[in-house]
Enzyme design. Structure first.
Site, short mmCIF file in Angstrom:
data_model
loop_
_atom_site.label_atom_id
_atom_site.label_comp_id
_atom_site.label_asym_id
_atom_site.label_seq_id
_atom_site.Cartn_x
_atom_site.Cartn_y
_atom_site.Cartn_z
CB SER A 1 2.16 -4.97 3.85
OG SER A 1 1.18 -5.12 4.72
CG LEU A 2 -1.11 -5.14 -0.53
CD1 LEU A 2 -1.65 -5.48 -1.85
CD2 LEU A 2 -1.88 -3.44 -0.13
CD GLN B 1 -3.12 0.29 2.08
OE1 GLN B 1 -3.04 -0.55 2.57
NE2 GLN B 1 -4.32 1.20 2.35
CD GLN C 1 1.36 -9.54 5.74
OE1 GLN C 1 0.06 -9.38 5.89
NE2 GLN C 1 1.95 -9.86 4.59
CG HIS D 1 2.38 -4.45 9.22
ND1 HIS D 1 2.07 -5.81 9.14
CD2 HIS D 1 2.27 -3.81 8.17
CE1 HIS D 1 1.77 -5.90 7.94
NE2 HIS D 1 1.77 -4.77 7.48
NE ARG E 1 -3.24 -8.28 5.12
CZ ARG E 1 -2.26 -7.14 4.70
NH1 ARG E 1 -2.72 -6.24 4.22
NH2 ARG E 1 -1.11 -7.06 5.54
#
Length: 314
Positions: A94-95, A10, A253, A204, A119
């Site tokens: 991440s994503l 992102q 995660q 996170h 998510r």
């Protein structure tokens, strides 16, 4: 020459991303249509036309970025004969880890889109808007030790942890707003520059536990296969191929640290990777690689010409 495909996270989103691929290749258009169908949403129009504030919403940005990354990989394979099996590893920020898994055939495109939509929504639900914050600590003195010291100072007022270890001189902290504000003050005292990030939630960090619980339930029902190339996981900075391990790591995660610096350094070192190709929007990860593994080649794959030129070198 050992190759790794990287997939952005992102922040790399932009209105118009992936549209040159869609105009040039039917297989890219099919990816966007499949994502639209999976979500029951005209995400491809949002990609083409915006508005930017809607595309930037976490629940839209996550599946949109994944769709562009998968479109790049599908075009590479169908038009230029370069499949993910040419890579020693795949990894995503991440994503982007979901994009990596979709590209590697571990999770279907439709299921990945639905998981990322959830998510994004779950992350937004986990913490009221304004209650959390994130900040990027940057500068030549910035490293994980400095960031952890700053976060420890902030943790006296609430949750505050290192969220993203991106590269030397760029570490992100996340947590409760008052705690992050205190950590910013301490980071400046330690010689770092601190930039509050314009994000909708503190990603996170332990405040994301409600989102992790939602994802655990969704991932338990998801069909996950062994990937065609090992996926270097964010939370371990090591490759994973077992479906049950992948399922567990995706849950971890949500609240865990993105160990990107270690991931790239492991791939360039023990993993033997000499070439990193960033599949998708932007070139953020390519820039990081150039700092983390200066002897390796790093290139973004965005436009049709990028893909053709890359395929010719293999």
């Amino acid at each position: 020459m050992s190759l790794a495909f990287l997939f952005p996270g992102q922040g790399s989103q932009a209105v118009g991303m992936g549209q040159d691929l869609a105009e040039a290749f039917a297989v890219a258009r099919e990816v966007f249509q499949e994502v639209d169908d999976a979500l029951g949403q005209n995400l491809s129009r949002l990609l083409r036309e915006g508005p930017e504030d809607q595309l930037t919403l976490t629940e839209n940005a996550q599946p949109a970025l994944m769709a562009v990354s998968v479109a790049v990989m599908r075009v590479l394979e169908s038009e230029f004969g370069v499949g993910v099996d040419k890579a020693a590893f795949v990894a995503g920020h991440s994503l982007g880890e979901y994009s990596a898994l979709a590209a590697a055939g571990s999770i279907s495109l439709a299921e990945t889109a639905r998981l990322l939509k959830l998510r994004g929504q779950a992350m937004q639900r986990a913490v009221p808007v304004g209650a959390g914050a994130m900040a990027s600590l940057i500068g030549p003195k910035t490293d994980v030790a400095l960031a952890e010291e700053a976060a420890a100072a902030g943790a006296e007022l609430g949750v505050c942890v290192v969220a993203n270890d991106n590269n030397a001189g760029n570490v992100v902290i996340s947590g409760a707003k008052a705690a992050v504000d205190r950590a910013i003050e301490r980071a400046k005292e330690l010689g770092a520059r601190a930039i509050p990030l314009n994000v909708s939630a503190p990603f996170h960090c332990p405040l994301m536990q409600p989102a992790a619980d939602e994802m655990a339930e969704a991932l338990a029902a998801a069909s996950i296969a062994a990937p065609r190339a090992p996926v270097v996981a964010n939370v371990t900075a090591r490759p994973a191929h077992d479906p049950e391990e992948i399922r567990r790591l995706l849950v971890e995660q949500v609240t865990g640290r993105v160990r990107w610096r270690e991931s790239v350094q492991w791939m360039a070192g023990e993993g033997g990777v000499t070439r990193f190709a960033e599949a998708g929007a932007g070139k953020v990860l390519s820039g990081m690689v150039k700092r983390l593994a200066p002897d390796a080649e790093a290139l973004p794959l965005n436009a049709p010409a990028d893909l053709e030129a890359f395929a010719r070198t293999l």
